[in-house]
Design a protein around this motif. Structure first.
Motif, PDB file in Angstrom:
ATOM      1  N   UNK A   1       0.268  77.334  27.455  1.00 31.82           N
ATOM      2  CA  UNK A   1      -1.010  78.401  28.298  1.00 31.82           C
ATOM      3  C   UNK A   1      -0.231  79.673  28.626  1.00 31.82           C
ATOM      4  N   UNK A   2       0.964  79.505  29.389  1.00 34.60           N
ATOM      5  CA  UNK A   2       1.855  80.309  29.710  1.00 34.60           C
ATOM      6  C   UNK A   2       2.278  81.415  28.716  1.00 34.60           C
ATOM      7  N   UNK A   3       2.610  80.524  27.750  1.00 35.74           N
ATOM      8  CA  UNK A   3       3.276  81.346  26.495  1.00 35.74           C
ATOM      9  C   UNK A   3       2.198  82.111  25.743  1.00 35.74           C
ATOM     10  N   UNK A   4       1.080  81.916  25.744  1.00 34.09           N
ATOM     11  CA  UNK A   4      -0.154  82.417  25.210  1.00 34.09           C
ATOM     12  C   UNK A   4      -0.661  83.660  26.107  1.00 34.09           C
ATOM     13  N   UNK A   5      -0.368  83.520  27.541  1.00 39.82           N
ATOM     14  CA  UNK A   5      -0.637  84.642  28.406  1.00 39.82           C
ATOM     15  C   UNK A   5       0.349  85.502  28.704  1.00 39.82           C
ATOM     16  N   UNK A   6       1.375  85.101  28.556  1.00 35.40           N
ATOM     17  CA  UNK A   6       2.683  86.175  28.663  1.00 35.40           C
ATOM     18  C   UNK A   6       3.729  85.619  27.955  1.00 35.40           C
ATOM     19  N   UNK A   7       3.811  86.163  26.547  1.00 36.01           N
ATOM     20  CA  UNK A   7       4.683  85.628  25.409  1.00 36.01           C
ATOM     21  C   UNK A   7       6.269  85.757  25.611  1.00 36.01           C
ATOM     22  N   UNK A   8       6.477  86.538  26.849  1.00 30.36           N
ATOM     23  CA  UNK A   8       7.947  86.854  27.176  1.00 30.36           C
ATOM     24  C   UNK A   8       8.504  85.764  28.077  1.00 30.36           C
ATOM     25  N   UNK A   9       7.650  84.705  28.693  1.00 31.25           N
ATOM     26  CA  UNK A   9       7.953  83.629  29.408  1.00 31.25           C
ATOM     27  C   UNK A   9       8.853  82.797  28.650  1.00 31.25           C
ATOM     28  N   UNK A  10       9.901  82.319  29.114  1.00 31.43           N
ATOM     29  CA  UNK A  10      10.715  81.380  28.508  1.00 31.43           C
ATOM     30  C   UNK A  10      10.230  79.996  28.985  1.00 31.43           C
ATOM     31  N   UNK A  11       9.715  79.124  27.877  1.00 25.69           N
ATOM     32  CA  UNK A  11       9.214  77.939  28.339  1.00 25.69           C
ATOM     33  C   UNK A  11      10.166  76.863  27.958  1.00 25.69           C
ATOM     34  N   UNK A  12      10.528  76.055  29.118  1.00 28.24           N
ATOM     35  CA  UNK A  12      11.543  75.061  29.108  1.00 28.24           C
ATOM     36  C   UNK A  12      10.721  73.611  29.264  1.00 28.24           C
ATOM     37  N   UNK A  13      10.768  72.858  28.430  1.00 32.25           N
ATOM     38  CA  UNK A  13       9.939  71.535  28.418  1.00 32.25           C
ATOM     39  C   UNK A  13      11.122  70.526  28.788  1.00 32.25           C
ATOM     40  N   UNK A  14      10.832  69.978  29.947  1.00 30.17           N
ATOM     41  CA  UNK A  14      11.703  68.607  30.526  1.00 30.17           C
ATOM     42  C   UNK A  14      10.962  67.361  30.118  1.00 30.17           C
ATOM     43  N   UNK A  15      11.628  66.788  29.238  1.00 30.61           N
ATOM     44  CA  UNK A  15      11.057  65.779  28.570  1.00 30.61           C
ATOM     45  C   UNK A  15      11.343  64.189  29.137  1.00 30.61           C
ATOM     46  N   UNK A  16      10.376  64.071  30.087  1.00 31.37           N
ATOM     47  CA  UNK A  16      10.746  62.752  31.001  1.00 31.37           C
ATOM     48  C   UNK A  16       9.454  62.538  31.671  1.00 31.37           C
ATOM     49  N   UNK A  17       9.167  61.204  32.202  1.00 34.23           N
ATOM     50  CA  UNK A  17       7.755  60.933  32.684  1.00 34.23           C
ATOM     51  C   UNK A  17       6.921  60.650  31.717  1.00 34.23           C
ATOM     52  N   UNK A  18       5.828  60.349  32.145  1.00 33.13           N
ATOM     53  CA  UNK A  18       4.599  59.789  31.349  1.00 33.13           C
ATOM     54  C   UNK A  18       3.846  60.925  30.719  1.00 33.13           C
ATOM     55  N   UNK A  19       3.879  62.146  31.138  1.00 33.21           N
ATOM     56  CA  UNK A  19       3.266  63.111  30.528  1.00 33.21           C
ATOM     57  C   UNK A  19       4.149  63.572  29.306  1.00 33.21           C
ATOM     58  N   UNK A  20       5.188  63.753  29.479  1.00 36.42           N
ATOM     59  CA  UNK A  20       6.213  64.225  28.436  1.00 36.42           C
ATOM     60  C   UNK A  20       6.325  62.979  27.043  1.00 36.42           C
ATOM     61  N   UNK A  21       5.984  61.787  27.644  1.00 38.84           N
ATOM     62  CA  UNK A  21       5.964  60.681  26.688  1.00 38.84           C
ATOM     63  C   UNK A  21       4.862  60.736  25.816  1.00 38.84           C
ATOM     64  N   UNK A  22       3.503  61.083  26.546  1.00 40.56           N
ATOM     65  CA  UNK A  22       2.084  60.901  25.862  1.00 40.56           C
ATOM     66  C   UNK A  22       1.604  62.043  25.489  1.00 40.56           C
ATOM     67  N   UNK A  23       2.515  63.445  25.141  1.00 41.44           N
ATOM     68  CA  UNK A  23       2.154  64.434  24.885  1.00 41.44           C
ATOM     69  C   UNK A  23       1.150  64.586  23.666  1.00 41.44           C
ATOM     70  N   UNK A  24      -0.214  64.848  23.632  1.00 38.83           N
ATOM     71  CA  UNK A  24      -0.730  65.104  22.488  1.00 38.83           C
ATOM     72  C   UNK A  24      -0.098  65.827  21.508  1.00 38.83           C
ATOM     73  N   UNK A  25      -0.039  65.672  20.195  1.00 34.18           N
ATOM     74  CA  UNK A  25       0.615  66.520  19.021  1.00 34.18           C
ATOM     75  C   UNK A  25      -0.116  67.710  19.137  1.00 34.18           C
TER      76      UNK A  25
END
Length: 158
Positions: A111-135
């Motif tokens: 959502x951040x990238x869509x609204x402000x494309x210059x935002x540098x998005x960093x996904x921390x891949x840990x915890x239940x949300x990261x494990x269960x992300x919908x494709x």
């Protein structure tokens, strides 16, 4: 002129080890092992803040009890009931900065990238949300498993 760099961290599963907290029946306040050192290392490179969802007093207690609250100036402390409702305002506040968003929820980064494309998005891949992300077709700018990996990303981004 170089833009000011600002990094906004989520709290749960990003800085704060929520699994230990839950296993201790909400009594043990614990950070991931690399957090304190990483925050200290970022001090000279960028301003750091929080963009987290939850009950304000509860989230703030996590920062206080783990003794990292001093790293986050009040003007960069954004603890909100729902990130989706406040994201646009946050992005506008930092429009003149190079903004890095570190979160375990891909939906927020997308959502951040869509609204402000210059935002540098960093996904921390840990915890239940990261494990269960919908494709999704969304790819963050960086995917990390430890916050130590954030330092070079911030340092090497102009």
């Amino acid at each position: 002129m170089k833009k000011q760099k600002i990094i906004l961290f989520d709290i749960d599963y990003t800085l704060f080890d929520t699994d230990i907290f839950k296993e201790s029946h909400l009594e043990t306040y614990s950070l991931y092992s690399e957090v304190s050192e990483m925050l200290a290392s970022l001090q000279g490179i960028a301003k750091i803040g929080i963009f987290s969802e939850g009950i304000h007093e509860f989230q703030k207690a996590k920062l206080l009890k783990t003794k990292i609250h001093d790293h986050f100036p009040e003007e960069h402390l954004h603890i909100v009931a729902k990130k989706d409702d406040t994201l646009l305002g946050i992005l506008k506040k930092y429009a003149d900065c190079t903004l890095f968003l570190v979160d375990d929820k891909l939906s927020i980064l997308e959502a951040a990238k869509k609204q402000a494309p210059s935002t540098v998005t960093i996904w921390i891949k840990r915890g239940p949300y990261a494990i269960n992300q919908s494709q999704t077709d969304f790819l963050p700018d960086a995917t990390v498993t430890s916050l130590n990996e954030v330092l070079p990303i911030v340092a090497n981004t102009n």
